[in-house]
Design a protein around this motif. Structure first.
Motif, PDB file in Angstrom:
ATOM      1  N   MET A 296       0.825  -1.204   0.000  1.00  0.00           N
ATOM      2  CA  MET A 296       0.000   0.000   0.000  1.00  0.00           C
ATOM      3  C   MET A 296       0.861   1.255   0.000  1.00  0.00           C
ATOM      4  SD  MET A 296      -2.893  -1.222   2.763  1.00  0.00           S
ATOM      5  CE  MET A 296      -3.429   0.459   3.050  1.00  0.00           C
ATOM      6  N   ARG A 297       1.954   1.211   0.751  1.00  0.00           N
ATOM      7  CA  ARG A 297       2.825   2.379   0.841  1.00  0.00           C
ATOM      8  C   ARG A 297       3.431   2.722  -0.525  1.00  0.00           C
ATOM      9  NH1 ARG A 297       4.983   0.987   5.136  1.00  0.00           N
ATOM     10  NH2 ARG A 297       6.725  -0.240   4.375  1.00  0.00           N
ATOM     11  N   TRP A 298       3.948   1.705  -1.224  1.00  0.00           N
ATOM     12  CA  TRP A 298       4.528   1.954  -2.535  1.00  0.00           C
ATOM     13  C   TRP A 298       3.462   2.392  -3.532  1.00  0.00           C
ATOM     14  CZ3 TRP A 298       9.351   2.909  -3.135  1.00  0.00           C
ATOM     15  CH2 TRP A 298      10.301   2.314  -2.306  1.00  0.00           C
ATOM     16  N   PHE A 299       2.266   1.825  -3.418  1.00  0.00           N
ATOM     17  CA  PHE A 299       1.172   2.209  -4.313  1.00  0.00           C
ATOM     18  C   PHE A 299       0.815   3.681  -4.142  1.00  0.00           C
ATOM     19  CE2 PHE A 299      -3.419   2.957  -4.722  1.00  0.00           C
ATOM     20  CZ  PHE A 299      -3.613   2.630  -6.056  1.00  0.00           C
ATOM     21  N   TRP A 300       0.681   4.122  -2.887  1.00  0.00           N
ATOM     22  CA  TRP A 300       0.285   5.505  -2.633  1.00  0.00           C
ATOM     23  C   TRP A 300       1.393   6.497  -2.963  1.00  0.00           C
ATOM     24  CZ3 TRP A 300      -4.184   7.890  -1.921  1.00  0.00           C
ATOM     25  CH2 TRP A 300      -5.299   7.092  -1.663  1.00  0.00           C
ATOM     26  N   LEU A 301       2.643   6.124  -2.731  1.00  0.00           N
ATOM     27  CA  LEU A 301       3.740   7.000  -3.102  1.00  0.00           C
ATOM     28  C   LEU A 301       3.812   7.162  -4.620  1.00  0.00           C
ATOM     29  CD1 LEU A 301       6.590   5.933  -0.643  1.00  0.00           C
ATOM     30  CD2 LEU A 301       5.271   8.051  -0.624  1.00  0.00           C
ATOM     31  N   GLY A 302       3.661   6.036  -5.336  1.00  0.00           N
ATOM     32  CA  GLY A 302       3.658   6.108  -6.793  1.00  0.00           C
ATOM     33  C   GLY A 302       2.488   6.906  -7.325  1.00  0.00           C
ATOM     34  N   LEU A 303       1.317   6.703  -6.740  1.00  0.00           N
ATOM     35  CA  LEU A 303       0.129   7.434  -7.168  1.00  0.00           C
ATOM     36  C   LEU A 303       0.283   8.928  -6.903  1.00  0.00           C
ATOM     37  CD1 LEU A 303      -2.797   7.252  -8.252  1.00  0.00           C
ATOM     38  CD2 LEU A 303      -3.553   6.973  -5.877  1.00  0.00           C
ATOM     39  N   THR A 304       0.853   9.272  -5.762  1.00  0.00           N
ATOM     40  CA  THR A 304       1.063  10.688  -5.423  1.00  0.00           C
ATOM     41  C   THR A 304       2.008  11.359  -6.410  1.00  0.00           C
ATOM     42  OG1 THR A 304       0.722  10.209  -3.068  1.00  0.00           O
ATOM     43  CG2 THR A 304       1.852  12.265  -3.623  1.00  0.00           C
ATOM     44  N   VAL A 305       3.096  10.674  -6.749  1.00  0.00           N
ATOM     45  CA  VAL A 305       4.059  11.239  -7.698  1.00  0.00           C
ATOM     46  C   VAL A 305       3.416  11.436  -9.066  1.00  0.00           C
ATOM     47  CG1 VAL A 305       6.217  10.795  -8.925  1.00  0.00           C
ATOM     48  CG2 VAL A 305       6.060  10.322  -6.480  1.00  0.00           C
ATOM     49  N   LEU A 306       2.651  10.456  -9.532  1.00  0.00           N
ATOM     50  CA  LEU A 306       1.995  10.568 -10.839  1.00  0.00           C
ATOM     51  C   LEU A 306       1.002  11.727 -10.866  1.00  0.00           C
ATOM     52  CD1 LEU A 306       1.333   6.802 -11.710  1.00  0.00           C
ATOM     53  CD2 LEU A 306       2.963   8.356 -12.815  1.00  0.00           C
ATOM     54  N   ILE A 307       0.199  11.850  -9.818  1.00  0.00           N
ATOM     55  CA  ILE A 307      -0.780  12.943  -9.766  1.00  0.00           C
ATOM     56  C   ILE A 307      -0.069  14.289  -9.704  1.00  0.00           C
ATOM     57  CG2 ILE A 307      -2.590  13.989  -8.346  1.00  0.00           C
ATOM     58  CD1 ILE A 307      -3.448  11.172  -7.537  1.00  0.00           C
ATOM     59  N   TRP A 308       1.024  14.339  -8.938  1.00  0.00           N
ATOM     60  CA  TRP A 308       1.792  15.583  -8.811  1.00  0.00           C
ATOM     61  C   TRP A 308       2.309  16.045 -10.170  1.00  0.00           C
ATOM     62  CZ3 TRP A 308       3.282  17.516  -3.740  1.00  0.00           C
ATOM     63  CH2 TRP A 308       4.036  18.688  -3.784  1.00  0.00           C
ATOM     64  N   PHE A 309       2.931  15.118 -10.932  1.00  0.00           N
ATOM     65  CA  PHE A 309       3.458  15.471 -12.244  1.00  0.00           C
ATOM     66  C   PHE A 309       2.331  15.817 -13.215  1.00  0.00           C
ATOM     67  CE2 PHE A 309       7.467  13.286 -11.008  1.00  0.00           C
ATOM     68  CZ  PHE A 309       8.339  14.304 -11.342  1.00  0.00           C
ATOM     69  N   ALA A 310       1.206  15.094 -13.111  1.00  0.00           N
ATOM     70  CA  ALA A 310       0.077  15.379 -14.013  1.00  0.00           C
ATOM     71  C   ALA A 310      -0.463  16.782 -13.790  1.00  0.00           C
ATOM     72  CB  ALA A 310      -1.019  14.342 -13.796  1.00  0.00           C
ATOM     73  N   ILE A 311      -0.569  17.191 -12.521  1.00  0.00           N
ATOM     74  CA  ILE A 311      -1.070  18.539 -12.224  1.00  0.00           C
ATOM     75  C   ILE A 311      -0.115  19.609 -12.721  1.00  0.00           C
ATOM     76  CG2 ILE A 311      -1.593  20.124 -10.328  1.00  0.00           C
ATOM     77  CD1 ILE A 311      -2.680  17.728  -8.748  1.00  0.00           C
ATOM     78  N   ASN A 312       1.199  19.371 -12.545  1.00  0.00           N
ATOM     79  CA  ASN A 312       2.184  20.351 -12.957  1.00  0.00           C
ATOM     80  C   ASN A 312       2.296  20.439 -14.484  1.00  0.00           C
ATOM     81  OD1 ASN A 312       4.030  21.557 -10.593  1.00  0.00           O
ATOM     82  ND2 ASN A 312       3.338  19.540  -9.990  1.00  0.00           N
ATOM     83  N   LEU A 313       2.097  19.324 -15.164  1.00  0.00           N
ATOM     84  CA  LEU A 313       2.163  19.336 -16.623  1.00  0.00           C
ATOM     85  C   LEU A 313       0.955  20.065 -17.218  1.00  0.00           C
ATOM     86  CD1 LEU A 313       3.476  15.740 -17.395  1.00  0.00           C
ATOM     87  CD2 LEU A 313       4.703  17.908 -17.679  1.00  0.00           C
ATOM     88  N   VAL A 314      -0.205  19.895 -16.568  1.00  0.00           N
ATOM     89  CA  VAL A 314      -1.409  20.578 -17.050  1.00  0.00           C
ATOM     90  C   VAL A 314      -1.300  22.078 -16.783  1.00  0.00           C
ATOM     91  CG1 VAL A 314      -3.895  20.825 -16.687  1.00  0.00           C
ATOM     92  CG2 VAL A 314      -2.880  18.558 -16.777  1.00  0.00           C
TER      93      VAL A 314
END
Length: 314
Positions: A296-314
């Motif tokens: 769960m920890r790795w899943f949430w860290l990966g998900l957080t990083v992906l969402i972070w980059f997606a928001i910054n790219l948009v």
């Protein structure tokens, strides 16, 4: 180029470093700020709570005892952030101090002691992380109490702290953490249904109501969704604290074991619904629980990083 990239993603870098340090740097409780705050709130309860007080007096004093110290610390730290050279890194330090990961280490030690037949030592170690009475617990009771505590404390003291930090910054995460510390310190000396604790319990319940449900539903998609939904419908809604019931339903369905049930606080029995219709947990299930939390920890860290980059790219 690399320095420019780091500066552009400074917030993500601070977040990742705070999470990594939470697992690699274990501060001693002797000088941890959380210990100081816990002592303050514990002494407040000792001085304020009197048997002769009315229920309304208990509720009012409990509300003031949790709100005033919390607001004082938030205001002091918020003022310090204005005069600090690196306010974002100051917020990352607050996140690091709020995250608590020692529950997994103690669960590993309890599992090791039980596998070696040292039930008495396991009870003593369990007593340091739970507020319930542990002296009369059987081996199954120790395992269930360890799993219950590990699930509830990890979600509240790690994942919800991160969610509040990502949504509204370090000060909401700190507010939630301080309220949790109030609740825990008072549970050690008062009945869980004492009116003095009404205010802090209601504030915590309202703050975590939506984040817990979102977290459980997202994690259920990666685990056993149908079984989790069944447990949420038939068990979680009848749990004493419905927020906790959602967490227990998720882990009960994921591990395929029965969790929760009646427990004793200050020699008084409190009936609570058992969650799940499966077998009783064993020591091996504690290892499965730790592996599940790691995934769960790795899943949430990966998900957080992906969402972070997606928001910054948009």
């Amino acid at each position: 180029m690399f320095i420019t990239l780091l500066q552009a993603q400074e917030g993500l870098l601070i977040f990742c470093l705070a999470v990594i340090c939470a697992f690699s740097l274990n501060l001693s409780k002797l000088y941890h700020p959380n210990t100081i705050f816990t002592l303050i709130t514990s002494n407040l309860a000792k001085r304020v709570v009197r048997k002769g007080n009315k229920v309304t007096q208990h509720k009012l004093s409990g509300a003031l005892a949790c709100i005033l110290p919390t607001l004082t610390i938030i205001m002091l730290l918020y003022t310090l952030s204005y005069i600090s050279f690196y306010p974002q890194w100051f917020g990352g330090l607050i996140l690091f101090l709020c995250l608590d990961t020692h529950f997994e280490g103690r669960a590993k030690r309890i599992a090791r002691l039980l596998s070696q037949g040292q039930k008495g030592s396991a009870k003593q170690l369990l007593a340091s992380i739970v507020n319930r009475d542990t002296t009369k617990l059987s081996e199954v009771g120790i395992i269930k109490a360890s799993l219950d505590s590990l699930a509830l404390n990890t979600i509240r003291h790690f994942y919800l702290i991160i969610i509040f930090y990502l949504i509204a910054g370090p000060y909401l995460a700190l507010t939630y953490k301080l309220l949790l510390l109030c609740d825990q310190s008072w549970r050690k000396q008062l009945c869980v249904q004492h009116p003095f604790m009404t205010a802090v319990q209601k504030i915590i319940y309202l703050l975590e109501w939506l984040p817990i449900r979102c977290f459980v539903l997202i994690m259920a998609l990666t685990q056993n969704l149908a079984k989790t939904q069944h447990y949420l419908k038939h068990y979680a809604q009848h749990y004493v604290n419905k927020n906790s019931g959602w967490i227990m339903a998720l882990f009960s369905a994921s591990l395929n074991v029965q969790l929760a049930g009646p427990r004793f606080y200050h020699d008084e029995r409190f009936d609570n619904i058992r969650i799940g219709s499966d077998r009783q947990p064993t020591v091996e299930d504690m290892q499965h629980m730790l592996k599940l939390l790691n995934s769960m920890r790795w899943f949430w860290l990966g998900l957080t990083v992906l969402i972070w980059f997606a928001i910054n790219l948009v």
